[in-house]
Design a protein around this motif. Structure first.
Motif, mmCIF file in Angstrom:
data_model
loop_
_atom_site.group_PDB
_atom_site.id
_atom_site.type_symbol
_atom_site.label_atom_id
_atom_site.label_comp_id
_atom_site.label_asym_id
_atom_site.label_seq_id
_atom_site.Cartn_x
_atom_site.Cartn_y
_atom_site.Cartn_z
ATOM 1 N N PHE A 537 33.800 48.597 37.826
ATOM 2 C CA PHE A 537 32.366 48.877 37.806
ATOM 3 C C PHE A 537 31.859 48.963 36.368
ATOM 4 C CE2 PHE A 537 34.872 52.718 38.226
ATOM 5 C CZ PHE A 537 34.432 53.496 37.167
ATOM 6 N N GLY A 538 30.571 48.772 36.237
ATOM 7 C CA GLY A 538 29.939 48.889 34.928
ATOM 8 C C GLY A 538 29.789 47.546 34.227
ATOM 9 N N PRO A 539 28.904 47.470 33.253
ATOM 10 C CA PRO A 539 28.619 46.202 32.564
ATOM 11 C C PRO A 539 29.749 45.707 31.670
ATOM 12 C CG PRO A 539 27.447 48.040 31.532
ATOM 13 C CD PRO A 539 28.048 48.578 32.776
ATOM 14 N N ASP A 540 30.760 46.575 31.402
ATOM 15 C CA ASP A 540 31.858 46.148 30.541
ATOM 16 C C ASP A 540 32.845 45.237 31.256
ATOM 17 O OD1 ASP A 540 30.765 47.642 28.511
ATOM 18 O OD2 ASP A 540 31.983 49.421 28.938
ATOM 19 N N VAL A 541 32.746 45.138 32.579
ATOM 20 C CA VAL A 541 33.632 44.248 33.330
ATOM 21 C C VAL A 541 33.042 42.848 33.259
ATOM 22 C CG1 VAL A 541 34.681 43.736 35.545
ATOM 23 C CG2 VAL A 541 34.282 46.120 34.874
ATOM 24 N N GLN A 542 33.672 41.995 32.508
ATOM 25 C CA GLN A 542 33.160 40.648 32.285
ATOM 26 C C GLN A 542 33.833 39.591 33.151
ATOM 27 O OE1 GLN A 542 30.542 40.177 30.183
ATOM 28 N NE2 GLN A 542 30.575 42.402 29.843
ATOM 29 N N ASN A 543 35.057 39.876 33.583
ATOM 30 C CA ASN A 543 35.818 38.838 34.273
ATOM 31 C C ASN A 543 36.645 39.465 35.390
ATOM 32 O OD1 ASN A 543 37.139 36.534 35.052
ATOM 33 N ND2 ASN A 543 38.368 36.341 33.192
ATOM 34 N N LEU A 544 36.275 39.190 36.621
ATOM 35 C CA LEU A 544 36.984 39.753 37.775
ATOM 36 C C LEU A 544 38.189 38.909 38.171
ATOM 37 C CD1 LEU A 544 36.763 42.106 39.837
ATOM 38 C CD2 LEU A 544 35.497 40.542 41.342
ATOM 39 N N GLU A 545 38.281 37.697 37.641
ATOM 40 C CA GLU A 545 39.311 36.777 38.098
ATOM 41 C C GLU A 545 40.731 37.314 37.919
ATOM 42 O OE1 GLU A 545 40.765 32.147 37.413
ATOM 43 O OE2 GLU A 545 38.785 32.793 36.713
ATOM 44 N N PRO A 546 41.105 37.926 36.772
ATOM 45 C CA PRO A 546 42.482 38.453 36.647
ATOM 46 C C PRO A 546 42.791 39.515 37.702
ATOM 47 C CG PRO A 546 41.441 38.304 34.502
ATOM 48 C CD PRO A 546 40.358 38.068 35.506
ATOM 49 N N LEU A 547 41.793 40.346 38.000
ATOM 50 C CA LEU A 547 42.000 41.392 38.997
ATOM 51 C C LEU A 547 42.166 40.788 40.393
ATOM 52 C CD1 LEU A 547 39.391 44.021 37.726
ATOM 53 C CD2 LEU A 547 41.757 43.626 36.990
ATOM 54 N N GLN A 548 41.473 39.692 40.642
ATOM 55 C CA GLN A 548 41.606 39.001 41.935
ATOM 56 C C GLN A 548 42.986 38.359 42.067
ATOM 57 O OE1 GLN A 548 38.150 36.465 41.559
ATOM 58 N NE2 GLN A 548 36.918 37.762 42.930
ATOM 59 N N GLU A 549 43.522 37.843 40.941
ATOM 60 C CA GLU A 549 44.867 37.260 40.980
ATOM 61 C C GLU A 549 45.915 38.330 41.291
ATOM 62 O OE1 GLU A 549 46.178 34.413 38.036
ATOM 63 O OE2 GLU A 549 44.114 34.221 37.277
ATOM 64 N N ILE A 550 45.735 39.510 40.723
ATOM 65 C CA ILE A 550 46.659 40.620 40.994
ATOM 66 C C ILE A 550 46.551 41.030 42.464
ATOM 67 C CG2 ILE A 550 47.158 43.037 40.462
ATOM 68 C CD1 ILE A 550 46.078 42.414 37.593
#
Length: 581
Positions: A537-550
């Protein structure tokens, strides 16, 4: 002295002897008539039965659901007096009260049973049991005759003194939450365990249909269903008797609303006249218990005897017995002197929802059991410097909002669920980037000072403080958590890692994504799943893709929102993964 009639008495005259012989004959004949009349009155026929019954009786064993057994027994009594015959032999019906789930599980072996499940005829409370038996035990002798002995719709019940007087039909969303639990909210909805109760399973079926209509997509449906099931799991009664007890003696500020059949509500009021319930009918269609007449024999004599009794059950006199016990007839007939308007019963039959298919029943049961399984969760909270930032419009920091949302999420877990808490940033624990704050323990467990672990977790969350200079060592923390949960894996729990962070991985010189995924792959086992769920959460999260790979590598999920206030609803979505498979 008078003469004595004894051994030495004079012989009587021939005339006297003749009179006495005639008198004795008349006395003997009278005595014989008395014996014959007495034997006939007792039902023992010495010279054949007037209707042609002869030889030994055909005994027809009928196992009926406990609530309908009294009416069926009355019908059987009348049937037996009529001396109905098959091939000249009288059919005698014996009725036993047997729990429907007990019979079904006795046939399939799919659940616990108390035995005594064999019978020639079976009258369960719902066709769902027969459908389940056919699906799970294909070689079972189950002949559904298409006859419904009685019917009764599911309704909502509430103690009359607390019942609403609005007059409006309630909806499921009126009585069950479909979002994250609210602070101070009391659960007032109860249900009988769906794994052993047609009423409970019917409730899930009604809920399923209502939420399907209210959900624009599958993810929303799963989230709604998860929230509703979480509520119901916290207030499930093992059986109807326990449900009645909870209803009559709850003592709660908000007495429970309970789903039960019309007939069960009538029975409850009959036994609890001092604390009666009032019924109300859902706005949408409802499910009916239909008491099917099922034959469990292929023997010619038995099947013909069963057919004779089926005809008797369908007769008009038999319906009087059925209606007198608070049921509706197969065609919706009702006795308004029994189901009275004063208790909220209505004469017109509620609209009926089509019976569920076997696939739907199996899926609902699976979903219930999945949600029933206790969780074992390691929650990890980001304490990096960015968590000090204020959430616009809230007057709270990201840390405070996260702690409040996580504390709220604790209410979703059963007392026997196991939870633990870590915090992470960079170098928070003598060179390590993570630190245990509370061990993984049952929420109901108490420490040396008597404090429950749930309270320990809540206090730990509220007291967390961000590290002003801390960065975000996500990957090292993920791996350490996965190693710990693998080492302590519990096969009878849902083992989960829940990560809450407000930023991307930020640890120069630290572990890279490829290395993390490789090590997780080496540790992972299909038979020991440990999904990683990340809420970013928050504006500092720029890229969700690595978290989706995990997430993909572990069977988990990754969610992102710019508003930390939405974490509560994301908790629900994360929980819904348990029913999405």
């Amino acid at each position: 002295m008078g003469r004595h009639r004894g051994r030495y008495a004079e012989e009587p005259s021939r005339r006297s002897r003749s009179k006495r012989r005639r008198g004795g004959a008349f006395a003997a004949l009278a005595a014989a008539l008395v014996i014959v009349v007495g034997l006939a009155a007792a039902g023992v026929y010495m010279f054949g039965r007037s209707d042609g019954c002869g030889g030994s009786d055909i005994l027809l064993d009928v196992a009926a659901a406990p609530e309908i057994a009294p009416a069926v027994d009355d019908i059987a009594r009348d049937f037996n007096l009529a001396d109905t015959s098959v091939d000249g032999r009288c059919v005698r019906v014996e009725v036993r009260q047997v729990d429907s789930a007990n019979v079904a599980f006795g046939i399939t072996g799919a659940g616990a049973t108390m035995g005594d499940t064999d019978s020639h005829v079976w009258i369960p409370d719902s066709s769902m049991w027969a459908s389940m038996v056919k699906h799970q035990s294909g070689d079972a002798i189950i002949t559904d005759t298409g006859t419904s002995v009685a019917r009764t719709p599911l309704v909502l019940t509430e103690l009359a003194e607390f019942a609403s007087e609005s007059g409006e039909a309630p909806t499921w969303t009126d009585i069950l939450p479909t979002g994250a639990p609210e602070d101070g909210a009391e659960n007032s909805m109860r249900v009988v365990d769906p794994t052993r109760s047609s009423t409970g399973l019917g409730t899930l079926y009604l809920l399923n249909n209502a939420l399907e209509e209210a959900s624009p997509d599958g993810e929303t449906y799963n989230a709604y269903m998860t929230a509703a099931l979480q509520t119901l799991h916290r207030s499930t009664s093992a059986d109807e008797e326990a449900a009645f007890l909870a209803l009559s003696g709850s003592g709660a500020e908000t007495p429970p609303i309970m789903v039960m059949s019309e007939q069960a509500a009538w029975r409850y009021n009959t036994a609890h006249s001092d604390t009666p319930v009032e019924v109300s009918y859902l706005e949408s269609n409802t499910y009916y218990l239909d008491y099917p007449y099922i034959v469990r024999s292929e023997d010619s004599e038995i099947t013909r005897a069963a057919e004779e009794f089926r005809n008797a059950v369908r007769s008009e006199p038999a319906q009087e017995h059925i209606l007198a016990e608070g049921f509706r007839g197969p065609e919706g007939q009702v006795d308004t002197s029994v189901l009275s308007a004063e208790a909220g019963f209505r004469e017109s039959a509620p609209a009926e929802l089509a019976a569920p298919s076997e696939g739907v029943v199996t899926e609902l049961t699976r979903t219930w059991n999945q949600m029933k399984m206790d969780s074992r969760v390691l929650a990890i909270v980001d304490v990096s410097g960015s968590m000090l930032a204020e959430v616009p419009g809230s007057g709270m920091t990201r840390m405070q909002v996260t702690a409040a949302a996580a504390t709220q999420g604790l209410e979703m877990f059963t007392p026997s669920s196991e939870l633990g808490l870590w915090k992470f940033s960079t170098d928070v624990n003598d060179g390590l980037h993570y630190q245990e704050v509370a061990p993984v323990r049952e929420l109901q467990a108490t420490g040396d000072d008597g404090t429950e672990h749930r309270q320990v977790m809540s206090q730990a969350l509220s007291s967390m403080q961000p590290l002003p200079q801390g960065d975000t060592a996500l990957y090292e923390t993920y791996l350490a958590a996965y190693q710990e949960m693998s080492r302590t894996y519990q096969p009878d729990h849902n083992n989960v890692i829940l990560m809450m962070t407000d930023g991307d991985n930020d640890n120069p010189g630290g572990m890279e994504l490829d290395e993390l995924l490789t090590q997780i792959e080496e540790l992972a086992s299909p038979s020991r799943p440990i999904p990683i769920i990340t809420i970013a959460f928050g504006p500092d999260v720029q890229n969700l893709e690595p978290l989706q790979e995990i997430a993909a590598a572990t069977g988990g999920a990754a969610y992102m929102t710019e508003d930390p206030m939405e974490i509560g609803d994301i908790f629900i979505k994360a929980f819904s993964l348990r029913i999405a498979d």
